[in-house]
Motif scaffolding. Structure first.
Motif, PDB file in Angstrom:
ATOM      1  N   ALA A  64      88.154 104.332  61.331  1.00  0.00           N
ATOM      2  CA  ALA A  64      88.837 105.000  60.555  1.00  0.00           C
ATOM      3  C   ALA A  64      89.482 106.028  60.995  1.00  0.00           C
ATOM      4  N   ALA A  65      89.144 106.337  61.989  1.00  0.00           N
ATOM      5  CA  ALA A  65      89.699 107.724  62.997  1.00  0.00           C
ATOM      6  C   ALA A  65      91.052 107.506  64.063  1.00  0.00           C
ATOM      7  N   ILE A  66      90.416 106.151  64.227  1.00  0.00           N
ATOM      8  CA  ILE A  66      91.684 105.727  65.321  1.00  0.00           C
ATOM      9  C   ILE A  66      93.022 104.913  64.598  1.00  0.00           C
ATOM     10  N   ILE A  67      92.910 104.486  63.422  1.00  0.00           N
ATOM     11  CA  ILE A  67      93.833 103.865  62.405  1.00  0.00           C
ATOM     12  C   ILE A  67      94.739 104.505  62.336  1.00  0.00           C
ATOM     13  N   THR A  68      94.039 105.582  61.873  1.00  0.00           N
ATOM     14  CA  THR A  68      94.583 106.994  60.929  1.00  0.00           C
ATOM     15  C   THR A  68      94.669 107.805  62.181  1.00  0.00           C
ATOM     16  N   VAL A  69      94.905 107.977  63.383  1.00  0.00           N
ATOM     17  CA  VAL A  69      95.844 108.428  64.527  1.00  0.00           C
ATOM     18  C   VAL A  69      96.754 107.484  64.601  1.00  0.00           C
ATOM     19  N   ALA A  70      96.931 106.451  64.221  1.00  0.00           N
ATOM     20  CA  ALA A  70      97.288 104.694  64.943  1.00  0.00           C
ATOM     21  C   ALA A  70      99.205 105.328  64.261  1.00  0.00           C
ATOM     22  N   ALA A  71      98.629 105.405  62.918  1.00  0.00           N
ATOM     23  CA  ALA A  71      99.361 105.677  62.359  1.00  0.00           C
ATOM     24  C   ALA A  71     100.671 106.770  62.101  1.00  0.00           C
ATOM     25  N   GLY A  72      99.899 108.565  62.414  1.00  0.00           N
ATOM     26  CA  GLY A  72     100.751 109.159  62.716  1.00  0.00           C
ATOM     27  C   GLY A  72     100.938 110.045  63.887  1.00  0.00           C
ATOM     28  N   ALA A  73     100.230 109.528  65.471  1.00  0.00           N
ATOM     29  CA  ALA A  73     101.242 109.398  65.910  1.00  0.00           C
ATOM     30  C   ALA A  73     102.761 108.454  66.189  1.00  0.00           C
ATOM     31  N   PHE A  74     102.040 107.271  65.957  1.00  0.00           N
ATOM     32  CA  PHE A  74     103.647 105.892  65.546  1.00  0.00           C
ATOM     33  C   PHE A  74     104.074 105.941  64.493  1.00  0.00           C
ATOM     34  N   PRO A  75     104.911 106.902  63.358  1.00  0.00           N
ATOM     35  CA  PRO A  75     104.586 106.601  62.785  1.00  0.00           C
ATOM     36  C   PRO A  75     105.711 106.045  61.974  1.00  0.00           C
ATOM     37  N   ARG A  76     106.831 104.861  63.645  1.00  0.00           N
ATOM     38  CA  ARG A  76     107.876 104.062  63.330  1.00  0.00           C
ATOM     39  C   ARG A  76     107.279 103.087  63.160  1.00  0.00           C
ATOM     40  N   HIS A  77     106.204 102.726  64.082  1.00  0.00           N
ATOM     41  CA  HIS A  77     105.359 101.861  64.373  1.00  0.00           C
ATOM     42  C   HIS A  77     104.439 101.828  63.929  1.00  0.00           C
ATOM     43  N   ARG A  78     104.221 102.371  63.011  1.00  0.00           N
ATOM     44  CA  ARG A  78     102.851 102.533  62.440  1.00  0.00           C
ATOM     45  C   ARG A  78     102.364 100.538  62.497  1.00  0.00           C
ATOM     46  N   GLY A  79     102.190  99.977  62.243  1.00  0.00           N
ATOM     47  CA  GLY A  79     102.037  98.618  62.117  1.00  0.00           C
ATOM     48  C   GLY A  79     101.853  97.849  63.548  1.00  0.00           C
ATOM     49  N   LEU A  80     102.618  98.034  64.412  1.00  0.00           N
ATOM     50  CA  LEU A  80     102.393  97.729  65.453  1.00  0.00           C
ATOM     51  C   LEU A  80     101.513  98.596  65.903  1.00  0.00           C
ATOM     52  N   ALA A  81     100.949  99.693  66.274  1.00  0.00           N
ATOM     53  CA  ALA A  81     100.563 100.350  67.156  1.00  0.00           C
ATOM     54  C   ALA A  81      98.746 100.757  66.097  1.00  0.00           C
ATOM     55  N   ILE A  82      98.759  99.695  65.113  1.00  0.00           N
ATOM     56  CA  ILE A  82      97.719  99.388  64.308  1.00  0.00           C
ATOM     57  C   ILE A  82      96.940  98.013  64.399  1.00  0.00           C
ATOM     58  N   GLY A  83      98.581  97.482  65.426  1.00  0.00           N
ATOM     59  CA  GLY A  83      97.793  96.212  65.792  1.00  0.00           C
ATOM     60  C   GLY A  83      97.071  96.073  66.979  1.00  0.00           C
ATOM     61  N   ALA A  84      97.909  97.193  67.851  1.00  0.00           N
ATOM     62  CA  ALA A  84      97.163  97.677  69.180  1.00  0.00           C
ATOM     63  C   ALA A  84      95.834  97.635  68.891  1.00  0.00           C
ATOM     64  N   VAL A  85      95.337  98.035  68.376  1.00  0.00           N
ATOM     65  CA  VAL A  85      94.215  98.955  67.831  1.00  0.00           C
ATOM     66  C   VAL A  85      93.190  97.633  67.844  1.00  0.00           C
ATOM     67  N   ASN A  86      93.778  96.559  67.222  1.00  0.00           N
ATOM     68  CA  ASN A  86      92.797  95.249  66.709  1.00  0.00           C
ATOM     69  C   ASN A  86      92.800  94.324  68.414  1.00  0.00           C
ATOM     70  N   MET A  87      94.147  94.304  68.987  1.00  0.00           N
ATOM     71  CA  MET A  87      94.276  94.065  70.036  1.00  0.00           C
ATOM     72  C   MET A  87      93.371  94.434  70.923  1.00  0.00           C
ATOM     73  N   ALA A  88      93.050  95.781  71.169  1.00  0.00           N
ATOM     74  CA  ALA A  88      92.031  95.891  71.938  1.00  0.00           C
ATOM     75  C   ALA A  88      90.255  95.829  71.759  1.00  0.00           C
ATOM     76  N   PHE A  89      90.303  95.708  70.113  1.00  0.00           N
ATOM     77  CA  PHE A  89      88.784  94.527  69.801  1.00  0.00           C
ATOM     78  C   PHE A  89      88.597  93.757  70.514  1.00  0.00           C
ATOM     79  N   ALA A  90      89.868  92.666  70.497  1.00  0.00           N
ATOM     80  CA  ALA A  90      89.923  91.020  71.297  1.00  0.00           C
ATOM     81  C   ALA A  90      89.755  91.254  72.918  1.00  0.00           C
ATOM     82  N   THR A  91      89.985  92.265  73.276  1.00  0.00           N
ATOM     83  CA  THR A  91      89.805  91.976  74.399  1.00  0.00           C
ATOM     84  C   THR A  91      88.273  92.905  74.730  1.00  0.00           C
ATOM     85  N   GLY A  92      87.866  93.331  74.691  1.00  0.00           N
ATOM     86  CA  GLY A  92      86.217  94.198  74.440  1.00  0.00           C
ATOM     87  C   GLY A  92      85.778  92.624  73.960  1.00  0.00           C
ATOM     88  N   SER A  93      85.606  91.559  72.688  1.00  0.00           N
ATOM     89  CA  SER A  93      84.867  90.900  72.857  1.00  0.00           C
ATOM     90  C   SER A  93      85.435  89.540  73.632  1.00  0.00           C
TER      91      SER A  93
END
Length: 421
Positions: free
Chosen positions: A129-158
């Motif tokens: 919840a905190a990381i998604i919120t950081v992604a949206a706040g720090a990169f407001p022009r590219h919020r979806g792209l930043a949140i996509g990077a969060v999901n890609m990070a999970f895929a990398t770990g998996s």
């Protein structure tokens, strides 16, 4: 001694591009370790079951109870993000799931091990919840792209996690070794986030740093998650959770028990679906640029079409490998990322954490019952009909509901020059 978020001046200052990306990468690394823990335990479950004498049902609960922890914690986590600050919640969440991972190895039986697995889900919910919120706040022009990077990070770990766990298991001869390694690595990263990631990066757009102006009041976004767009997106998220986790939980069983695939053939199809999650930034990019009604309706329809191909198409490994990849592309890389991003965009920046928590609760509460619901329908209707109804059918319902969204009520992008990137 850390600085309380409330004491940070509301200057609106942002972090320069390269440092911002470096700070975000460290947060993504911490989330990747979380993914390693979640994906490693099922790999080690046979060894755990042999040592403790768990039944198959008990083993299944141990493997999936993290979802309960995430589901019950999602909304409280979103509230806590707004109250206590994002960096603090990232650190606390990382410590919780890391400690739970280490404590799992000293479990005396079923009950206490189950408690540690639930606690790991609580930690993941706080962190996510905190990381998604950081992604949206720090990169407001590219919020979806930043949140996509969060999901890609999970895929990398998996992907990395099971490989490293297997190597450690072979090297040390005990399932406890990888659990301890990943748990300690998570604690190291929690300290790194606390020391290296500044509040001026993580708390951008938080209530304490937002100075309301006439312009900001007209940039859109609901003032409550109980408004039309957030609630409608919450329903679509529940439906998607019933779709995606039914596939994750039972698709491999369908291939092996109904179609007669070998373990290797079934594993290839499932792994290709996971591989598609690396395209998550593309799903975020689409949610940044398309009308939300078109974006969600299109992704839902494509998910439904892929599911229909899986349950109606020829029972050949090549066919299932191809459409399993497409299902992962449209569901994991598309719908998951788009729903998370659009829920955040549906509210004002100061309550973005509430929206993140709502997303986590909706998808993981649905995850907890998705497999059971599909299995009951399989018993009543057979594999093909059950798959078409739950996985393809609910996707079409989600597509229909998506057209009821009100695009004008979504928050707009930040004014020029106000973004970290």
């Amino acid at each position: 001694m850390t600085t309380n978020v409330a004491t940070v001046p509301s200057t609106g200052a942002r972090v320069a591009t390269r440092p911002a990306i470096a700070f975000f990468a460290l947060l993504l690394l911490a989330y990747s370790v979380n993914a390693m823990d979640r994906m490693v335990f099922p790999v080690l479950l046979s060894d755990v079951r042999a040592e403790y004498g768990f039944t198959l049902d008990q083993s299944g609960l141990q493997s999936t109870m993290f979802a309960l922890g995430m589901g019950i914690t999602g909304i409280p986590a979103g509230i806590a993000v707004a109250r206590f600050g994002r960096r603090r919640l990232i650190v606390v969440g990382t410590v919780l799931f890391s400690v739970a991972t280490v404590l799992t190895v000293v479990s005396v039986g079923f009950a206490d091990m189950l408690a540690w697995r639930v606690l790991s889900g609580v930690g993941e919910a706080l962190q996510l919840a905190a990381i998604i919120t950081v992604a949206a706040g720090a990169f407001p022009r590219h919020r979806g792209l930043a949140i996509g990077a969060v999901n890609m990070a999970f895929a990398t770990g998996s992907v990395i996690g099971p490989l490293v766990a297997t190597a450690l298991l072979v090297e040390h001869g005990t399932w406890r070794s990888p659990m301890i390694v990943f748990g300690l690595l998570g604690l190291v990263l929690a300290v790194a986030v606390l020391v290296l990631v500044p509040l001026r990066f993580t708390e951008v757009g938080s209530p304490e740093r937002v100075v309301e102006t006439a312009d900001s009041r007209h940039r859109g976004g609901a003032g409550s998650v109980l408004s039309w767009n957030p609630m409608l997106l919450a329903v679509v998220t529940v439906l998607f959770g019933l779709v995606d986790f039914a596939y994750i939980g039972l698709y491999a069983t369908f291939l092996r028990e109904h179609l007669g695939f070998t373990p290797g053939q079934a594993g290839l199809a499932v792994s290709l679906s996971g591989l598609a999650a690396f395209a998550s930034p593309l799903g975020g990019w689409l949610s940044d640029r398309l009308d939300p009604r078109l974006c969600l309706a299109l992704l839902n329809v494509l998910t439904a079409a892929s599911a229909a191909a899986l349950f109606l198409g020829p029972p050949t490994p090549g066919w299932h490998a191809a459409f399993s990849f497409l299902f992962g592309l449209f569901a994991s890389s598309g719908m998951y990322v788009a729903l998370a991003g659009l829920l955040v965009k549906s509210v004002r920046p100061e309550i973005a954490g509430h929206a993140s928590g709502l997303f986590i609760t909706c998808i993981y509460v649905a995850a907890g019952v998705a497999g059971y619901l599909l299995s009951r329908m399989v018993t009543l209707l057979g594999w093909n009909s059950a798959g078409l109804i739950q996985i393809a059918g609910l996707s079409l319902v989600g597509a229909a509901l998506s057209v009821l969204l009100r695009p004008a009520l979504f928050s707009s992008i930040a004014a020029p020059g106000k973004e970290a990137s």
